[in-house]
Design a protein around this motif. Structure first.
Motif, PDB file in Angstrom:
ATOM      1  N   THR A 176       0.842  -1.204   0.000  1.00  0.00           N
ATOM      2  CA  THR A 176       0.000   0.000   0.000  1.00  0.00           C
ATOM      3  C   THR A 176       0.871   1.245   0.000  1.00  0.00           C
ATOM      4  OG1 THR A 176      -0.127  -0.007   2.420  1.00  0.00           O
ATOM      5  CG2 THR A 176      -1.879  -1.144   1.230  1.00  0.00           C
ATOM      6  N   THR A 221      -1.004  13.661 -10.932  1.00  0.00           N
ATOM      7  CA  THR A 221      -0.900  12.227 -10.679  1.00  0.00           C
ATOM      8  C   THR A 221       0.359  11.969  -9.883  1.00  0.00           C
ATOM      9  OG1 THR A 221      -2.025  11.691 -12.756  1.00  0.00           O
ATOM     10  CG2 THR A 221      -0.715   9.954 -11.739  1.00  0.00           C
ATOM     11  N   SER A 261      -4.200  -3.208  -7.872  1.00  0.00           N
ATOM     12  CA  SER A 261      -5.517  -2.808  -7.385  1.00  0.00           C
ATOM     13  C   SER A 261      -6.325  -2.183  -8.512  1.00  0.00           C
ATOM     14  CB  SER A 261      -5.355  -1.806  -6.233  1.00  0.00           C
ATOM     15  OG  SER A 261      -6.594  -1.213  -5.926  1.00  0.00           O
ATOM     16  N   ALA A 262      -7.636  -2.353  -8.445  1.00  0.00           N
ATOM     17  CA  ALA A 262      -8.516  -1.744  -9.443  1.00  0.00           C
ATOM     18  C   ALA A 262      -8.502  -0.221  -9.352  1.00  0.00           C
ATOM     19  CB  ALA A 262      -9.943  -2.262  -9.261  1.00  0.00           C
ATOM     20  N   ASP A 263      -8.045   0.324  -8.238  1.00  0.00           N
ATOM     21  CA  ASP A 263      -8.018   1.780  -8.042  1.00  0.00           C
ATOM     22  C   ASP A 263      -6.760   2.427  -8.599  1.00  0.00           C
ATOM     23  OD1 ASP A 263     -10.431   1.602  -6.697  1.00  0.00           O
ATOM     24  OD2 ASP A 263      -9.451   1.278  -4.761  1.00  0.00           O
ATOM     25  N   ILE A 264      -5.826   1.632  -9.131  1.00  0.00           N
ATOM     26  CA  ILE A 264      -4.578   2.172  -9.652  1.00  0.00           C
ATOM     27  C   ILE A 264      -4.746   2.525 -11.124  1.00  0.00           C
ATOM     28  CG2 ILE A 264      -2.171   1.584 -10.149  1.00  0.00           C
ATOM     29  CD1 ILE A 264      -2.810   2.140  -7.207  1.00  0.00           C
ATOM     30  N   ALA A 265      -4.249   3.735 -11.488  1.00  0.00           N
ATOM     31  CA  ALA A 265      -4.400   4.206 -12.869  1.00  0.00           C
ATOM     32  C   ALA A 265      -3.558   3.380 -13.834  1.00  0.00           C
ATOM     33  CB  ALA A 265      -4.029   5.679 -12.962  1.00  0.00           C
ATOM     34  N   GLU A 303      -1.107   6.541  -9.268  1.00  0.00           N
ATOM     35  CA  GLU A 303      -2.421   6.579  -8.655  1.00  0.00           C
ATOM     36  C   GLU A 303      -3.372   7.412  -9.512  1.00  0.00           C
ATOM     37  OE1 GLU A 303      -2.164   7.731  -4.592  1.00  0.00           O
ATOM     38  OE2 GLU A 303      -0.881   6.038  -4.029  1.00  0.00           O
ATOM     39  N   GLN A 304      -4.643   7.312  -9.209  1.00  0.00           N
ATOM     40  CA  GLN A 304      -5.634   8.088  -9.946  1.00  0.00           C
ATOM     41  C   GLN A 304      -5.336   9.581  -9.821  1.00  0.00           C
ATOM     42  OE1 GLN A 304      -7.876   7.206 -11.925  1.00  0.00           O
ATOM     43  NE2 GLN A 304      -8.582   5.143 -11.465  1.00  0.00           N
ATOM     44  N   THR A 335      -3.759   3.832  -0.130  1.00  0.00           N
ATOM     45  CA  THR A 335      -4.286   3.141  -1.295  1.00  0.00           C
ATOM     46  C   THR A 335      -3.568   1.817  -1.496  1.00  0.00           C
ATOM     47  OG1 THR A 335      -4.757   5.258  -2.353  1.00  0.00           O
ATOM     48  CG2 THR A 335      -4.722   3.313  -3.767  1.00  0.00           C
ATOM     49  N   LYS A 336      -4.339   0.760  -1.722  1.00  0.00           N
ATOM     50  CA  LYS A 336      -3.707  -0.531  -2.030  1.00  0.00           C
ATOM     51  C   LYS A 336      -3.120  -0.452  -3.430  1.00  0.00           C
ATOM     52  CE  LYS A 336      -5.125  -4.517  -3.767  1.00  0.00           C
ATOM     53  NZ  LYS A 336      -5.928  -5.736  -4.015  1.00  0.00           N
ATOM     54  N   HIS A 337      -1.814  -0.649  -3.523  1.00  0.00           N
ATOM     55  CA  HIS A 337      -1.170  -0.592  -4.819  1.00  0.00           C
ATOM     56  C   HIS A 337      -1.275  -1.917  -5.569  1.00  0.00           C
ATOM     57  CE1 HIS A 337       1.525   3.140  -3.809  1.00  0.00           C
ATOM     58  NE2 HIS A 337       0.272   3.446  -4.077  1.00  0.00           N
TER      59      HIS A 337
END
Length: 249
Positions: free
Chosen positions: A107, A198, A152-156, A187-188, A112-114
């Protein structure tokens, strides 16, 4: 009751042979030998620890079955002396590898979970002659090392680089050696006070495996070694940086 024996004075191999093999490659063979009472001293040296198991085909050992520990000796009522003998050898030189799966969750500083890093640690069990050098004990096995990353799905974006490579921007460099690989995570984009940007994180992990510890069990001429090897875990080199770590000359 007294017995009169008119047969051979040689050591006689009794029928029956017990064989037990182990995942490490260790093999144990048990046999019984008989001689006339009064002839025991003639055969104790032949059945001493470290000698080859007599009158035996040696299978499934590849380089001999050697007596260990001292035989059990029993004087029987029928006028014979019985030796119960155990011997050890090895069936291969490759040993056995046990794979232990591990998941490491990485993370960033913002929480944020990477990504999840999936890898294996290994327990290598092998049989070697008891007089080998430490260098032979520590020699790493030929293992097909397995790793996997799950961003992670949250990573750009998530980019993996194999070393050797230089990663950086505007004269700032991070050198990734040939024995390592790197992961660059962006990250997003975020909005803060009208500013959009970013951030980037950089991780590095060593390839291959490294020795952790070992235990030894001695079986006379051979020893069984249980050796632990681990893989490296990614380490964060940069976090929440505005620099995109791209390949650089």
């Amino acid at each position: 009751m007294a017995y009169t024996y008119h047969g051979t004075r040689n050591l006689v191999t009794a029928p029956g042979r017990s064989v037990q093999t182990f995942p490490s490659g260790l093999v144990r063979v048990e046999r019984t030998y008989i001689c006339r009472r009064g002839d025991e001293s003639r055969y104790r040296s032949e059945l001493a620890v470290g000698n080859l198991l007599p009158d035996d085909e040696g299978t499934p050992a590849i380089d001999g079955l050697y007596i260990y520990p001292d035989p059990q000796e029993q004087t029987r009522e029928d006028g014979f002396t019985e030796f119960r003998v155990t011997a050890y050898g090895r069936t291969n030189t490759t040993g056995n590898i046990e794979r232990l799966g591990v998941i490491e969750r990485l993370t960033g500083g913002s929480g944020t979970k990477h990504f999840d890093y999936l890898y294996e640690n290994y327990i290598f069990t092998r049989v070697l002659p008891s007089n080998v050098s430490l260098a032979q004990i520590f020699e790493p096995p030929q293992i097909n090392v397995v790793t996997e990353t799950q961003p992670s799905a949250d990573i750009a974006s998530f980019t993996q680089y194999d070393g050797p490579i230089n990663l950086g921007y505007f004269g700032y460099r991070r050198i990734i050696s040939a024995s390592a690989q790197a992961f660059v995570i962006s990250e997003q984009p975020f909005l803060q006070g009208g500013y959009s940007g970013t951030t980037f994180s950089l991780y590095s992990v060593a390839k291959g495996i490294f020795y952790v510890n070992h235990t030894t069990k001695n079986f006379g001429s051979f020893s069984e070694y249980v050796i632990s090897y681990n893989q490296d875990v990614p380490r964060q080199l940069e976090d929440l940086s505005t620099i995109n770590f791209l390949p650089a000359a």
